[in-house]
Design a protein around this motif. Structure first.
Motif, short mmCIF file in Angstrom:
data_model
loop_
_atom_site.label_atom_id
_atom_site.label_comp_id
_atom_site.label_asym_id
_atom_site.label_seq_id
_atom_site.Cartn_x
_atom_site.Cartn_y
_atom_site.Cartn_z
N ILE A 136 74.45 28.26 52.56
CA ILE A 136 74.23 27.15 53.35
C ILE A 136 73.14 27.37 54.25
O ILE A 136 72.15 26.43 54.53
N MET A 137 73.03 28.38 54.94
CA MET A 137 71.82 28.85 56.02
C MET A 137 70.60 28.84 55.47
O MET A 137 69.53 28.68 56.00
N LYS A 138 70.45 29.47 54.21
CA LYS A 138 69.49 29.49 53.54
C LYS A 138 68.87 28.18 52.74
O LYS A 138 67.77 28.14 52.35
N ASP A 139 69.62 27.48 52.50
CA ASP A 139 69.36 26.02 52.00
C ASP A 139 68.21 25.30 52.78
O ASP A 139 68.45 25.09 54.01
N PRO A 140 67.09 24.87 52.33
CA PRO A 140 66.15 24.39 53.04
C PRO A 140 66.42 22.87 53.46
O PRO A 140 65.85 22.11 54.25
N GLN A 141 67.47 22.29 53.02
CA GLN A 141 67.79 20.88 53.24
C GLN A 141 68.96 20.96 54.42
O GLN A 141 69.35 21.84 54.66
N ILE A 142 68.49 19.95 55.22
CA ILE A 142 69.26 19.54 56.55
C ILE A 142 70.33 18.55 56.25
O ILE A 142 70.35 17.62 55.81
N GLY A 143 71.73 19.08 56.68
CA GLY A 143 72.71 18.43 56.64
C GLY A 143 73.17 17.65 57.71
O GLY A 143 72.48 17.71 58.75
N SER A 144 74.22 16.85 57.64
CA SER A 144 74.53 15.90 58.81
C SER A 144 74.88 16.62 59.84
O SER A 144 74.71 16.11 61.01
N PHE A 145 75.51 17.85 59.88
CA PHE A 145 75.93 18.82 61.14
C PHE A 145 74.69 19.35 61.89
O PHE A 145 74.47 19.06 63.09
N GLY A 146 73.54 19.53 60.98
CA GLY A 146 72.42 19.83 61.13
C GLY A 146 71.66 18.80 62.13
O GLY A 146 70.98 19.14 63.48
N MET A 147 71.69 17.71 61.51
CA MET A 147 70.99 16.55 62.42
C MET A 147 71.78 16.16 63.66
O MET A 147 71.13 15.87 64.64
N LEU A 148 73.10 16.06 63.72
CA LEU A 148 73.98 15.81 64.73
C LEU A 148 73.27 16.77 66.07
O LEU A 148 73.33 16.48 67.09
N ALA A 149 73.36 18.28 65.41
CA ALA A 149 73.24 19.32 66.56
C ALA A 149 71.96 18.98 67.09
O ALA A 149 71.61 19.25 68.31
N LEU A 150 70.90 18.71 66.28
CA LEU A 150 69.55 18.40 66.84
C LEU A 150 69.39 17.13 67.70
O LEU A 150 69.04 17.33 68.90
N LEU A 151 70.17 16.24 67.30
CA LEU A 151 70.15 14.87 68.03
C LEU A 151 70.89 15.27 69.69
O LEU A 151 70.10 15.04 70.68
#
Length: 256
Positions: A103-118
């Motif tokens: 998952i870490m190597k996947d270039p796509q951003i998931g919902s958890f990643g977007m929430l963490a950024l926000l």
């Protein structure tokens, strides 16, 4: 001296979006000097942030805080935010270790990643707003980016990589604990003018120890994403501690 200058340029290329059209040699010596210059680059970023805050002192504080945060992200190009999002997606998946690495190597951003950024940017913005409202001396804007980048250096040098490949592993082959210590020299000079920097530095060391423990426990080692996440996390850690100090340990104006 030539290697030191190349190292500073290499650090600027890795840590900022400042255009530097120079082909810097990728050698053990330039990598060592680059790592030693990470906090120095942080001080450069912090200087721009402090100047921005000073120039906008007559502007409403929320706008100043947003402007400082915007300059902060722009200068770094959001390079380290990618690591935060990748780790959030991996941990949020609740998958076994091998799958978390995929998952870490996947270039796509998931919902958890977007929430963490926000939430990361929201917390940074609100904490900047609070500290600017308290009219805290602007030396803290110099120190936070510098110590955040030192935290990344410490994690990189003192924590084994999960796999013997990748950018973080190639950096590690040239580095030692001496480089971690030498990276502190620019901050030592700041500490002569602002002694609280010493205490703040000790709290960053605690943060690095915690990050090292978590990364070893959750991923059996580190990669470049975790170094970037440590830089971002270290900056947020410091902003929270600084806000706590001015909020609870000093006589401050009313909060926002």
């Amino acid at each position: 001296m030539k290697n030191a200058l190349f190292g500073i340029l290499l650090a600027l290329q890795f840590l900022t979006r400042v255009p530097i059209p120079i082909a810097v040699p990728w050698t053990p010596d330039t990598r060592r000097w680059a790592v030693r210059a990470y906090p120095l680059v942080g001080l450069m970023i912090g200087s721009v942030l402090a100047l921005t805050a000073f120039a906008m002192h007559s502007v409403p504080t929320p706008i100043t805080a947003l402007a400082v945060l915007s300059v902060w992200v722009t200068l770094s190009g959001g390079l380290h935010l990618d690591g935060v999002m990748d780790i959030a997606d991996a941990l949020g998946s609740n998958q076994p270790l091998a799958r978390r690495w995929e998952i870490m190597k996947d270039p796509q951003i998931g919902s958890f990643g977007m929430l963490a950024l926000l939430f990361l940017l929201a917390w940074k913005g609100v904490l900047l707003w609070a500290l600017l409202t308290y009219q805290a001396p602007l030396w803290w804007l110099l120190v936070v980016p510098a110590l955040g980048r030192w935290a990344g250096v410490a994690l990189l040098v003192l924590t084994p990589c999960a796999q013997p490949k990748g950018l973080a592993w190639s950096w590690q082959q040239s580095l030692s604990g001496q480089d971690v210590a030498l990276a502190l020299l620019p901050l030592a000079l700041i500490a002569l003018l602002a002694p609280p920097v010493v205490l703040i530095g000790l709290t960053v060391m605690v943060f690095v120890v915690l990050m090292r423990w978590f990364m070893l426990r959750l991923f059996n080692g580190i990669n470049g994403d975790m170094v970037g996440a440590t830089i971002e996390g270290g900056e947020l850690w410091l902003l929270i501690l600084l806000w706590s100090w001015w909020q609870f340990a000093t006589v401050s104006p009313l909060g926002i």
